[in-house]
Enzyme design. Sequence first.
Site, PDB file in Angstrom:
ATOM      1  N   ASN A 128       0.859  -1.198   0.000  1.00  6.03           N
ATOM      2  CA  ASN A 128       0.000   0.000   0.000  1.00  6.03           C
ATOM      3  C   ASN A 128       0.883   1.232   0.000  1.00  6.03           C
ATOM      4  O   ASN A 128       2.110   1.127  -0.013  1.00  6.03           O
ATOM      5  CB  ASN A 128      -0.955  -0.034   1.203  1.00  6.03           C
ATOM      6  CG  ASN A 128      -0.191  -0.160   2.500  1.00  6.03           C
ATOM      7  OD1 ASN A 128       0.640   0.681   2.824  1.00  6.03           O
ATOM      8  ND2 ASN A 128      -0.447  -1.242   3.246  1.00  6.03           N
ATOM      9  N   ASP A 174      -4.471  -6.248   5.046  1.00  5.72           N
ATOM     10  CA  ASP A 174      -5.527  -7.100   5.612  1.00  5.72           C
ATOM     11  C   ASP A 174      -5.524  -8.494   5.001  1.00  5.72           C
ATOM     12  O   ASP A 174      -5.950  -9.455   5.630  1.00  5.72           O
ATOM     13  CB  ASP A 174      -6.892  -6.439   5.385  1.00  5.72           C
ATOM     14  CG  ASP A 174      -7.001  -5.151   6.181  1.00  5.72           C
ATOM     15  OD1 ASP A 174      -6.647  -5.174   7.373  1.00  5.72           O
ATOM     16  OD2 ASP A 174      -7.411  -4.121   5.605  1.00  5.72           O
ATOM     17  N   LYS A 212       9.026 -17.458  -9.925  1.00  2.00           N
ATOM     18  CA  LYS A 212       8.295 -16.351 -10.558  1.00  2.00           C
ATOM     19  C   LYS A 212       7.144 -16.894 -11.416  1.00  2.00           C
ATOM     20  O   LYS A 212       7.363 -17.798 -12.239  1.00  2.00           O
ATOM     21  CB  LYS A 212       9.259 -15.529 -11.421  1.00  2.00           C
ATOM     22  CG  LYS A 212       8.587 -14.320 -12.020  1.00  2.00           C
ATOM     23  CD  LYS A 212       9.490 -13.538 -12.936  1.00  2.00           C
ATOM     24  CE  LYS A 212       8.666 -12.476 -13.648  1.00  2.00           C
ATOM     25  NZ  LYS A 212       9.390 -11.856 -14.734  1.00  2.00           N
ATOM     26  N   PHE A 238      -4.395   3.683  14.278  1.00  2.00           N
ATOM     27  CA  PHE A 238      -4.560   4.684  13.227  1.00  2.00           C
ATOM     28  C   PHE A 238      -5.677   4.224  12.310  1.00  2.00           C
ATOM     29  O   PHE A 238      -5.826   3.025  12.061  1.00  2.00           O
ATOM     30  CB  PHE A 238      -3.264   4.872  12.423  1.00  2.00           C
ATOM     31  CG  PHE A 238      -2.309   5.820  13.081  1.00  2.00           C
ATOM     32  CD1 PHE A 238      -1.682   5.496  14.272  1.00  2.00           C
ATOM     33  CD2 PHE A 238      -2.058   7.065  12.515  1.00  2.00           C
ATOM     34  CE1 PHE A 238      -0.824   6.384  14.897  1.00  2.00           C
ATOM     35  CE2 PHE A 238      -1.194   7.961  13.129  1.00  2.00           C
ATOM     36  CZ  PHE A 238      -0.579   7.621  14.319  1.00  2.00           C
ATOM     37  N   LYS A 284     -14.080   1.755  14.870  1.00  2.00           N
ATOM     38  CA  LYS A 284     -12.859   0.927  14.847  1.00  2.00           C
ATOM     39  C   LYS A 284     -12.215   0.884  16.221  1.00  2.00           C
ATOM     40  O   LYS A 284     -11.781  -0.165  16.687  1.00  2.00           O
ATOM     41  CB  LYS A 284     -11.896   1.539  13.826  1.00  2.00           C
ATOM     42  CG  LYS A 284     -10.902   0.595  13.289  1.00  2.00           C
ATOM     43  CD  LYS A 284     -10.302   1.120  12.010  1.00  2.00           C
ATOM     44  CE  LYS A 284     -11.203   0.855  10.817  1.00  2.00           C
ATOM     45  NZ  LYS A 284     -10.633   1.248   9.548  1.00  2.00           N
ATOM     46  N   LYS A 324     -11.796  -2.651  18.103  1.00  4.07           N
ATOM     47  CA  LYS A 324     -10.463  -3.198  18.368  1.00  4.07           C
ATOM     48  C   LYS A 324      -9.970  -2.853  19.770  1.00  4.07           C
ATOM     49  O   LYS A 324      -8.795  -3.071  20.091  1.00  4.07           O
ATOM     50  CB  LYS A 324      -9.459  -2.703  17.322  1.00  4.07           C
ATOM     51  CG  LYS A 324      -9.784  -3.146  15.895  1.00  4.07           C
ATOM     52  CD  LYS A 324      -8.591  -2.987  14.969  1.00  4.07           C
ATOM     53  CE  LYS A 324      -8.956  -3.304  13.546  1.00  4.07           C
ATOM     54  NZ  LYS A 324      -7.799  -3.359  12.652  1.00  4.07           N
TER      55      LYS A 324
END
Length: 423
Positions: free
Chosen positions: A228, A299, A309, A347, A361, A365
């Site tokens: 990401n 996730d 490969k 975060f 959230k 959590k």
Amino acid sequence: MATDSPASFRVLLMVTGGIAAYKSCFLARLLQQAGFAVKAAMTPAATRFVGPVTLQALTGHPVATDLWGEGQSEPLDHIEYARWADVVVVAPATADILAKAACGIADDMVSTLLLACDGPLLMAPAMNDAMWAHPAVQANVATLAGRGVEMVGPGSGHLACGTTAPGRMSEPEEILAAVRRIVADLPSEARAVGTEAAAAQDYWRGRRVVITAGPTHEPIDPVRYIANHSTGHMGFALAGEAARRGAVVTLICGPVELPVPRGLAKVQRVTTAREMAAAVTEALSADPQWLVMAAAVADFAPETPAAGKIKKEELGTGWSLQMRRNPDILGEIVPAHAPAGLKVVGFALETSEVQERALAKLQAKNMDFIVANNPTAEGSGFGAVDHEVLLLDGTGVIWRSASLPKPELAALLLQKLAAAEVS
Ligand code: C5P
């Protein structure tokens, strides 16, 4: 809800007598727009170029011009002005003020203030090119640089005397950037303003803090991975600032190229979410008091990374990858391994309904605090750019930041977290 900004940083802008003095009005404005508190002082010669009223209106404070208080309703306490400043900027700095500063002469408001200031000093010289090249000026600049004074410019360009040569004052934007660099290096104590900061100042000393940062990379095969946009800047800034405040910091970071901040107790590099989960589990066994999960943990990961490969010829025109859920470190691992009293900060990156989703959230959590941000909002984004966040606890938003560089944001976040704990 308080909106904070680098008003925690105070800049004393000293203007001396050069034609570039008019640019210092823009500089005052820029500094303020960047969130700094600004006061100004001027030499008598500077007041010939720009009226003190202009700088007074721009800064919202009386301008220190005269040691004897003439022309002002009350004489200004120049020592108080000097003590007030975190950073002093002299722009433009004439050959005269460079000489006075180098020799310690104090015969007007600006030169006297310069002797009374003991914080960082930035000077933006501006003068005719022959004056700038003169050995006396260069010797003064060298003396000042040897004393730790920072110089910005002069640049080369069209001078008021008609030539194009070195001597032109740096643009206000460059001077602002130099101020920001100086502020980022200030010891934490110098940043503290007000009772909240003072109360929070010692909070982190000796605290054991685990901070995660950066993305994770989930291998598809030996050459490809899923990742990401996280850069690790926020987590690294928090780790550096916590260490600067005396915390015993373990940084667990995904694959990033950032320089490691000074003073960390331990740095553990990981690649995948599973490795990060294992590193966090191990770090929790050392009985930390805080866990700050700034990492953008993937996730999902490819179910079975290929040993060799994957050849595109074998894939045809399309390709679907079988993915599996990664462990949720905060949701699953931390509750099972958290030492008693651990404070957890997560975060949340949301592009809509930021506040609501972040709060949901936090509850799901079981975090104590969550830092919510929207990377698509104006004033926020990935990487090293300025950033705007919300800090929430179980009751909702407790602080909304201005758009700030991440090192400043990190300092204020630690201050807010400490204040929330000590209050
Ligand atoms: O649910 P979401 O991924 O947006 O939650 C973000 C928070 O959860 C971050 O603090 C992140 O570090 C943490 N996280 C985690 N384990 C995951 C994914 C995210 O601890 N697998």
